[in-house]
Design an enzyme around this catalytic site. Structure first.
Site, PDB file in Angstrom:
ATOM      1  N   ASP A 156       0.825  -1.232   0.000  1.00  0.00           N
ATOM      2  CA  ASP A 156       0.000   0.000   0.000  1.00  0.00           C
ATOM      3  C   ASP A 156       0.847   1.264   0.000  1.00  0.00           C
ATOM      4  OD1 ASP A 156       0.711  -0.306   2.713  1.00  0.00           O
ATOM      5  OD2 ASP A 156      -1.302   0.141   3.482  1.00  0.00           O
ATOM      6  N   SER A 167     -12.553   4.353  28.132  1.00  0.00           N
ATOM      7  CA  SER A 167     -12.301   3.098  27.423  1.00  0.00           C
ATOM      8  C   SER A 167     -12.535   1.927  28.375  1.00  0.00           C
ATOM      9  CB  SER A 167     -10.859   3.069  26.900  1.00  0.00           C
ATOM     10  OG  SER A 167     -10.504   1.727  26.624  1.00  0.00           O
ATOM     11  N   GLY A 191      -2.522  -5.450  18.596  1.00  0.00           N
ATOM     12  CA  GLY A 191      -1.172  -5.879  18.229  1.00  0.00           C
ATOM     13  C   GLY A 191      -1.121  -7.199  17.487  1.00  0.00           C
ATOM     14  N   ALA A 192      -2.263  -7.680  16.986  1.00  0.00           N
ATOM     15  CA  ALA A 192      -2.295  -8.991  16.335  1.00  0.00           C
ATOM     16  C   ALA A 192      -2.211  -8.890  14.820  1.00  0.00           C
ATOM     17  CB  ALA A 192      -3.573  -9.728  16.725  1.00  0.00           C
ATOM     18  N   LEU A 232      -4.527  -7.183  13.037  1.00  0.00           N
ATOM     19  CA  LEU A 232      -5.903  -7.100  12.517  1.00  0.00           C
ATOM     20  C   LEU A 232      -6.420  -5.658  12.562  1.00  0.00           C
ATOM     21  CD1 LEU A 232      -7.419 -10.350  14.104  1.00  0.00           C
ATOM     22  CD2 LEU A 232      -6.468 -10.059  11.820  1.00  0.00           C
ATOM     23  N   SER A 233      -5.497  -4.719  12.700  1.00  0.00           N
ATOM     24  CA  SER A 233      -5.828  -3.293  12.593  1.00  0.00           C
ATOM     25  C   SER A 233      -6.751  -2.748  13.673  1.00  0.00           C
ATOM     26  CB  SER A 233      -6.484  -3.007  11.244  1.00  0.00           C
ATOM     27  OG  SER A 233      -5.505  -2.791  10.320  1.00  0.00           O
ATOM     28  N   SER A 244      -5.872  -0.548  15.659  1.00  0.00           N
ATOM     29  CA  SER A 244      -5.571   0.880  15.722  1.00  0.00           C
ATOM     30  C   SER A 244      -6.344   1.662  14.650  1.00  0.00           C
ATOM     31  CB  SER A 244      -4.058   1.047  15.602  1.00  0.00           C
ATOM     32  OG  SER A 244      -3.727   2.270  15.081  1.00  0.00           O
ATOM     33  N   ASP A 286      -5.545  -0.058   5.713  1.00  0.00           N
ATOM     34  CA  ASP A 286      -6.389  -0.389   6.872  1.00  0.00           C
ATOM     35  C   ASP A 286      -7.528   0.612   7.014  1.00  0.00           C
ATOM     36  OD1 ASP A 286      -4.290  -2.108   7.120  1.00  0.00           O
ATOM     37  OD2 ASP A 286      -3.440  -1.169   8.903  1.00  0.00           O
ATOM     38  N   TYR A 315       8.829  -1.532  10.730  1.00  0.00           N
ATOM     39  CA  TYR A 315       7.921  -1.129   9.646  1.00  0.00           C
ATOM     40  C   TYR A 315       8.451   0.131   8.964  1.00  0.00           C
ATOM     41  CZ  TYR A 315       3.539   0.048   7.295  1.00  0.00           C
ATOM     42  OH  TYR A 315       2.593   0.339   6.352  1.00  0.00           O
TER      43      TYR A 315
END
Ligand code: GLA
Length: 379
Positions: A37, A68, A120-121, A123-124, A126, A170, A219
């Site tokens: 991307d 939260s 943190g897996a 799967l986005s 964030s 994402d 990254y």
């Protein structure tokens, strides 16, 4: 979990009234097109049936107040005075900052946030938290929801407020996905198409349960390597390099940059081939492309991990599996597998056993359903 009831109850307990709105934004799993991307390339993710939710009510002052449930913490800040700090709420502040930086006039709100996208897996979680915040601001401020504009705002927050040079995959899929479909995106033009997932196959998340620290710096390093490689080819982005150009100049390009480029060039082609296979219902072909993607990410882009390689090998070994590969940024987290939907139980049992033998660790394996992008729900 019934998030609606939970959020309304918690909202009452925290703010002593009813919420006015309920919004949600999903996490994603990427079928194919990894680390393409930010090279202006192609991706084929889908939104999953796990999301971040927010119940909220407009405030008359310029404050944003969020509790939260996942972090058991309340934060508040004024839209007129946003400061950088640390922690989960930077994601929310970053979105407010990016909106205002782009000239939007925002209204304050108070809300309760909860999610079931594992953090943190890969799967986005964030991006889902960013998009749900954007959905909240758009709703409370009476503005029009435009998925592409929202994805750009959320990406700006991630790049400039959180300091991660992530691409736009994402955010785009969390903003614009359609139920039952994969999301084919050209990351240069931001044009997208919804491609139906054919019946008979299941998409499985294979969570190694490993979570890597320092993913951000690795990254950003890959991002910098790709930019350097594009410069050495004299093109705006690696999207513009062809296999012939790469082979022709192999002697002139540093080995690491050569392999990074080869991954991006071949992965872009695999995405185009995967879209064609999906449209034809040729799932065995799609599976082969996933397998090839993993090898390229492992050997050329070097973003896999021992745990990811092991779980992918376990999955690819099963007769009911068409293909599996790591998904997301890598270095730990999850893989994705395409499996015959009439043989799920056998697949899950065998992969869990295989992974346990190989690592001594229990994997978390579940089906994910291609879901809808960010939405406002009725209360
Ligand atoms: C992370 C980033 C995305 C993308 C993937 C790798 O999820 O947020 O933009 O680069 O890694 O494909």
């Amino acid at each position: 979990m019934d998030f609606k009831k939970k959020l309304v109850d918690e909202f009452h307990a925290c703010f002593h009234s009813d919420p006015e709105f309920l919004v949600r934004a999903p996490g994603r799993i990427n079928l194919i097109g990894e680390h393409t991307d930010y090279n202006d390339g192609f991706v084929l993710p889908l939104a999953i049936d796990r999301a971040v939710w927010l119940a909220l009510r407009i405030r008359q002052d310029r404050m944003v107040v969020v509790y939260s449930l996942d972090f058991a913490e309340k934060v508040e800040f004024s839209l007129d005075d946003i400061h950088r700090n640390r922690g989960w709420s930077e994601n929310i502040k970053g979105i407010a900052w990016a909106f205002q930086d782009a000239g939007y006039h925002l209204v304050g709100w108070e809300g309760i946030m909860v999610g079931d996208v594992p953090i943190g897996a890969g799967l986005s979680s964030s991006a889902a938290a960013g998009l749900v915040t954007a959905r909240a601001f758009i709703k409370t401020s009476g503005l029009e929801w435009n998925p592409v504009r929202m994805a750009k705002i959320c990406q700006a927050a991630e790049n400039q407020w959180l300091g991660l040079n992530s691409g736009i995959m994402d955010q785009m899929v969390s903003a614009g996905a359609r139920l039952g479909h994969a999301f084919f995106l050209d990351c240069r033009s931001l044009e997208f198409q919804h491609v139906p997932i054919p019946p008979g196959i299941a998409i499985l998340v294979l969570d190694t349960t490993t979570r890597r620290e320092l993913v951000n710096s690795a990254y950003n390093q890959r991002h910098a390597e790709c930019a350097a490689a594009a410069r050495s080819f004299g093109v705006p982005a690696l999207r513009d390099v062809t296999l012939d150009m790469l082979v022709g100049r192999s002697a002139l390009v540093d080995d690491v940059l050569f392999r990074r480029t080869r991954h991006v060039v071949t992965e872009n082609q695999r995405v185009l081939d995967a879209v064609a296979a999906l449209r034809l219902g040729d799932i065995p072909r799609l599976g082969e492309l996933l397998k090839a993607s993993h090898v390229s990410l492992r050997d050329d882009f070097e973003v896999s991990s021992d745990a990811l390689d092991k779980i992918v090998a376990c999955a690819n070994h099963q007769p009911e599996c068409y293909g599996a590969r790591m998904t997301g940024a890598g270095f730990g987290g999850c893989a994705v597998a395409l499996v015959r939907s009439d043989a799920l139980e056998a697949f899950i049992r065998s992969v869990k056993l295989c992974y346990l033998h190989a690592t001594g660790v229990d994997a978390d394996i579940y089906v994910c359903l291609p879901g809808e992008g960010a939405t406002v729900l009725t209360l």
